[in-house]
Motif scaffolding. Sequence first.
Motif, PDB file in Angstrom:
ATOM      1  N   SER A 273       0.675  -1.308   0.011  1.00 42.91           N
ATOM      2  CA  SER A 273       0.013  -0.204   0.051  1.00 42.91           C
ATOM      3  C   SER A 273       0.658   1.236   0.001  1.00 42.91           C
ATOM      4  CB  SER A 273      -0.874  -0.150   1.005  1.00 42.91           C
ATOM      5  OG  SER A 273      -0.331   0.113   2.289  1.00 42.91           O
ATOM      6  N   LYS A 274       2.105   0.997   0.491  1.00 47.60           N
ATOM      7  CA  LYS A 274       2.975   2.206   0.164  1.00 47.60           C
ATOM      8  C   LYS A 274       3.964   2.423  -1.011  1.00 47.60           C
ATOM      9  CE  LYS A 274       4.011   0.811   5.148  1.00 47.60           C
ATOM     10  NZ  LYS A 274       4.946   0.166   6.032  1.00 47.60           N
ATOM     11  N   LEU A 275       3.722   1.645  -1.875  1.00 44.96           N
ATOM     12  CA  LEU A 275       4.360   1.794  -3.095  1.00 44.96           C
ATOM     13  C   LEU A 275       4.170   2.562  -4.112  1.00 44.96           C
ATOM     14  CD1 LEU A 275       5.352  -2.243  -3.458  1.00 44.96           C
ATOM     15  CD2 LEU A 275       6.711  -0.377  -2.085  1.00 44.96           C
ATOM     16  N   SER A 276       5.125   3.150  -4.598  1.00 41.21           N
ATOM     17  CA  SER A 276       4.469   4.266  -5.727  1.00 41.21           C
ATOM     18  C   SER A 276       4.312   3.520  -7.223  1.00 41.21           C
ATOM     19  CB  SER A 276       5.453   5.411  -5.968  1.00 41.21           C
ATOM     20  OG  SER A 276       6.923   4.689  -6.215  1.00 41.21           O
ATOM     21  N   GLU A 277       3.420   4.262  -7.848  1.00 45.80           N
ATOM     22  CA  GLU A 277       3.136   3.639  -9.303  1.00 45.80           C
ATOM     23  C   GLU A 277       4.147   4.007 -10.055  1.00 45.80           C
ATOM     24  OE1 GLU A 277      -0.816   2.948 -12.076  1.00 45.80           O
ATOM     25  OE2 GLU A 277      -0.898   3.967 -10.417  1.00 45.80           O
ATOM     26  N   ILE A 278       4.554   2.972 -10.904  1.00 50.52           N
ATOM     27  CA  ILE A 278       5.584   3.351 -12.059  1.00 50.52           C
ATOM     28  C   ILE A 278       5.025   4.119 -13.089  1.00 50.52           C
ATOM     29  CG2 ILE A 278       7.187   2.253 -13.539  1.00 50.52           C
ATOM     30  CD1 ILE A 278       6.989  -0.264 -11.853  1.00 50.52           C
ATOM     31  N   PRO A 279       5.563   5.220 -13.554  1.00 51.81           N
ATOM     32  CA  PRO A 279       5.087   5.904 -14.786  1.00 51.81           C
ATOM     33  C   PRO A 279       4.713   5.365 -15.834  1.00 51.81           C
ATOM     34  CG  PRO A 279       7.180   6.999 -13.539  1.00 51.81           C
ATOM     35  CD  PRO A 279       7.111   5.587 -13.011  1.00 51.81           C
ATOM     36  N   LYS A 280       3.589   5.569 -16.398  1.00 57.10           N
ATOM     37  CA  LYS A 280       3.302   4.831 -17.168  1.00 57.10           C
ATOM     38  C   LYS A 280       3.983   4.622 -18.813  1.00 57.10           C
ATOM     39  CE  LYS A 280      -1.083   4.034 -15.655  1.00 57.10           C
ATOM     40  NZ  LYS A 280      -1.598   3.010 -15.349  1.00 57.10           N
ATOM     41  N   ASN A 281       5.030   5.877 -19.014  1.00 58.72           N
ATOM     42  CA  ASN A 281       5.915   5.675 -19.911  1.00 58.72           C
ATOM     43  C   ASN A 281       7.238   5.171 -19.743  1.00 58.72           C
ATOM     44  OD1 ASN A 281       6.650   7.965 -18.284  1.00 58.72           O
ATOM     45  ND2 ASN A 281       7.048   9.279 -19.761  1.00 58.72           N
ATOM     46  N   ALA A 282       7.018   4.462 -18.662  1.00 59.87           N
ATOM     47  CA  ALA A 282       8.695   3.985 -18.109  1.00 59.87           C
ATOM     48  C   ALA A 282       8.945   2.908 -19.176  1.00 59.87           C
ATOM     49  CB  ALA A 282       8.454   3.623 -16.775  1.00 59.87           C
ATOM     50  N   ARG A 283      10.354   2.862 -19.568  1.00 62.53           N
ATOM     51  CA  ARG A 283      10.670   1.682 -20.202  1.00 62.53           C
ATOM     52  C   ARG A 283      10.679   0.372 -19.314  1.00 62.53           C
ATOM     53  NH1 ARG A 283      15.515  -1.145 -19.968  1.00 62.53           N
ATOM     54  NH2 ARG A 283      15.957  -2.590 -21.451  1.00 62.53           N
ATOM     55  N   LEU A 284      10.150  -0.990 -19.890  1.00 63.47           N
ATOM     56  CA  LEU A 284      10.372  -2.111 -19.140  1.00 63.47           C
ATOM     57  C   LEU A 284      11.603  -2.916 -19.658  1.00 63.47           C
ATOM     58  CD1 LEU A 284       6.828  -3.484 -18.862  1.00 63.47           C
ATOM     59  CD2 LEU A 284       8.113  -2.037 -17.124  1.00 63.47           C
ATOM     60  N   GLY A 285      12.310  -3.248 -18.934  1.00 59.74           N
ATOM     61  CA  GLY A 285      13.387  -4.156 -19.181  1.00 59.74           C
ATOM     62  C   GLY A 285      13.201  -5.603 -18.967  1.00 59.74           C
ATOM     63  N   SER A 286      14.110  -6.417 -19.193  1.00 62.40           N
ATOM     64  CA  SER A 286      13.801  -7.928 -18.843  1.00 62.40           C
ATOM     65  C   SER A 286      13.282  -8.062 -17.584  1.00 62.40           C
ATOM     66  CB  SER A 286      15.235  -8.679 -18.955  1.00 62.40           C
ATOM     67  OG  SER A 286      15.380  -9.773 -18.620  1.00 62.40           O
ATOM     68  N   PRO A 287      12.624  -9.054 -17.184  1.00 61.60           N
ATOM     69  CA  PRO A 287      12.090  -9.023 -15.847  1.00 61.60           C
ATOM     70  C   PRO A 287      12.848  -9.727 -14.959  1.00 61.60           C
ATOM     71  CG  PRO A 287      11.031 -10.557 -17.229  1.00 61.60           C
ATOM     72  CD  PRO A 287      11.739  -9.512 -18.134  1.00 61.60           C
ATOM     73  N   ILE A 288      13.967 -10.196 -15.370  1.00 64.44           N
ATOM     74  CA  ILE A 288      15.139 -10.622 -14.508  1.00 64.44           C
ATOM     75  C   ILE A 288      16.368  -9.977 -15.017  1.00 64.44           C
ATOM     76  CG2 ILE A 288      14.015 -12.893 -13.746  1.00 64.44           C
ATOM     77  CD1 ILE A 288      15.923 -14.110 -15.905  1.00 64.44           C
ATOM     78  N   ALA A 289      17.332  -9.732 -13.964  1.00 68.59           N
ATOM     79  CA  ALA A 289      18.638  -9.386 -14.414  1.00 68.59           C
ATOM     80  C   ALA A 289      19.511 -10.371 -15.053  1.00 68.59           C
ATOM     81  CB  ALA A 289      19.425  -8.859 -13.136  1.00 68.59           C
ATOM     82  N   ARG A 290      20.487  -9.692 -15.816  1.00 70.70           N
ATOM     83  CA  ARG A 290      21.105 -11.035 -16.677  1.00 70.70           C
ATOM     84  C   ARG A 290      21.362 -12.256 -16.086  1.00 70.70           C
ATOM     85  NH1 ARG A 290      26.254  -8.869 -19.782  1.00 70.70           N
ATOM     86  NH2 ARG A 290      24.973  -7.379 -20.552  1.00 70.70           N
ATOM     87  N   PRO A 291      20.885 -13.364 -16.328  1.00 75.84           N
ATOM     88  CA  PRO A 291      21.046 -14.620 -15.562  1.00 75.84           C
ATOM     89  C   PRO A 291      22.396 -15.088 -16.058  1.00 75.84           C
ATOM     90  CG  PRO A 291      19.657 -14.820 -17.759  1.00 75.84           C
ATOM     91  CD  PRO A 291      20.211 -13.484 -17.578  1.00 75.84           C
ATOM     92  N   SER A 292      22.785 -16.228 -15.207  1.00 74.94           N
ATOM     93  CA  SER A 292      24.211 -17.034 -15.574  1.00 74.94           C
ATOM     94  C   SER A 292      24.026 -17.567 -17.043  1.00 74.94           C
ATOM     95  CB  SER A 292      24.568 -18.163 -14.645  1.00 74.94           C
ATOM     96  OG  SER A 292      23.893 -19.098 -14.778  1.00 74.94           O
ATOM     97  N   LYS A 293      22.830 -18.265 -17.663  1.00 73.39           N
ATOM     98  CA  LYS A 293      22.785 -18.923 -18.827  1.00 73.39           C
ATOM     99  C   LYS A 293      21.346 -18.591 -19.573  1.00 73.39           C
ATOM    100  CE  LYS A 293      23.385 -22.809 -16.741  1.00 73.39           C
ATOM    101  NZ  LYS A 293      24.322 -22.512 -15.595  1.00 73.39           N
ATOM    102  N   ILE A 294      21.345 -18.456 -20.903  1.00 75.40           N
ATOM    103  CA  ILE A 294      20.058 -18.655 -21.458  1.00 75.40           C
ATOM    104  C   ILE A 294      20.291 -19.889 -22.239  1.00 75.40           C
ATOM    105  CG2 ILE A 294      18.600 -17.576 -23.117  1.00 75.40           C
ATOM    106  CD1 ILE A 294      19.680 -14.823 -22.533  1.00 75.40           C
ATOM    107  N   ILE A 295      19.446 -20.839 -21.942  1.00 78.65           N
ATOM    108  CA  ILE A 295      19.445 -22.262 -22.649  1.00 78.65           C
ATOM    109  C   ILE A 295      18.120 -22.428 -23.511  1.00 78.65           C
ATOM    110  CG2 ILE A 295      19.937 -24.645 -22.417  1.00 78.65           C
ATOM    111  CD1 ILE A 295      20.654 -24.090 -19.437  1.00 78.65           C
ATOM    112  N   CYS A 296      18.547 -22.808 -24.738  1.00 75.61           N
ATOM    113  CA  CYS A 296      17.291 -23.060 -25.786  1.00 75.61           C
ATOM    114  C   CYS A 296      17.253 -24.535 -26.250  1.00 75.61           C
ATOM    115  CB  CYS A 296      17.475 -21.940 -26.867  1.00 75.61           C
ATOM    116  SG  CYS A 296      17.541 -20.282 -26.465  1.00 75.61           S
TER     117      CYS A 296
END
Length: 287
Positions: free
Chosen positions: A55-78
């Motif tokens: 309830s105390k958190l501020s809303e992120i501005p609508k025009n804010a850029r979204l990055g990857s939802p996780i910081a750079r991981p050790s691996k991306i395996i496909c």
Amino acid sequence: MKLLRFGPIGQEKPGIQTADGKNLDCSSFGEDWNESFFENEGLHRLRLWLRENQSKLSEIPKNARLGSPIARPSKIICIGLNYRMHAEEAGMPVPEVPIIFMKATSSLCGPYDPIFIPKNSTQTDWEVELAVIIGKRAKYVSIENAMDYVAGYATHNDVSERDFQLRHGGQWVKGKSADHFAPLGPYLVTKDEISNPHKLRLWLKLNGKIVQDSNTSDFIFDIPTIIAHLSQYMTLLPGDVISTGTPAGVGMGLKPNPRYLEHGDVVELGIDGLGNSRQVAMNDPEA
């Protein structure tokens, strides 16, 4: 929960999306959504913290850029050729074991960032994929216990340069690892919100026209099989991304004429329950 990260490239801050669709700044939690966070029961600690602090958190501005939802991981395996219809489209036999290749973590970018068409590229292609994010260290995992190691899921565009991938020698990684070749998100959806990851519609549009439209029910190898298989050959670390393959409809497979991305093309993609992303293709500004 839906975890996201926002802000300029390299300066992203952690956030969440609430059940009513508000994006909230979680910087005061004091941690990024990274390997250390997942390794130290971060999801559990974040849930407890949100009960007292949301309830105390501020809303992120609508025009804010979204990055990857996780910081750079050790691996991306496909995983390659993991949909039966895609294997047919590619004219390749159904694999007997999962086909594994790596994608450089430097290719990771936000869900609405541009796709950079690399220098000398002639065949940059799209691939909508379900990404699985690992929640804890996994080594020699059994199929029966494999889902215990999943933190959540995300929408991933496994952008691929087919000429680099198939005709420049060596493994596929050359065609998979250019900058901005791994748009991920818009958020990581924790596994408790997805009742059956093996029954999710996934789709991709090119300039407003559907070119991929399938379901994870067409998997050749399901998620527990993939995790167990990978963990026999490498240790999966918290935050690692496993991209589970793409369905039919990639540019390379279009008949009679393949179609590849050109400057200005718009790619939109989504997966049930995991949100949609959008990228505009542009020539690499450093080329």
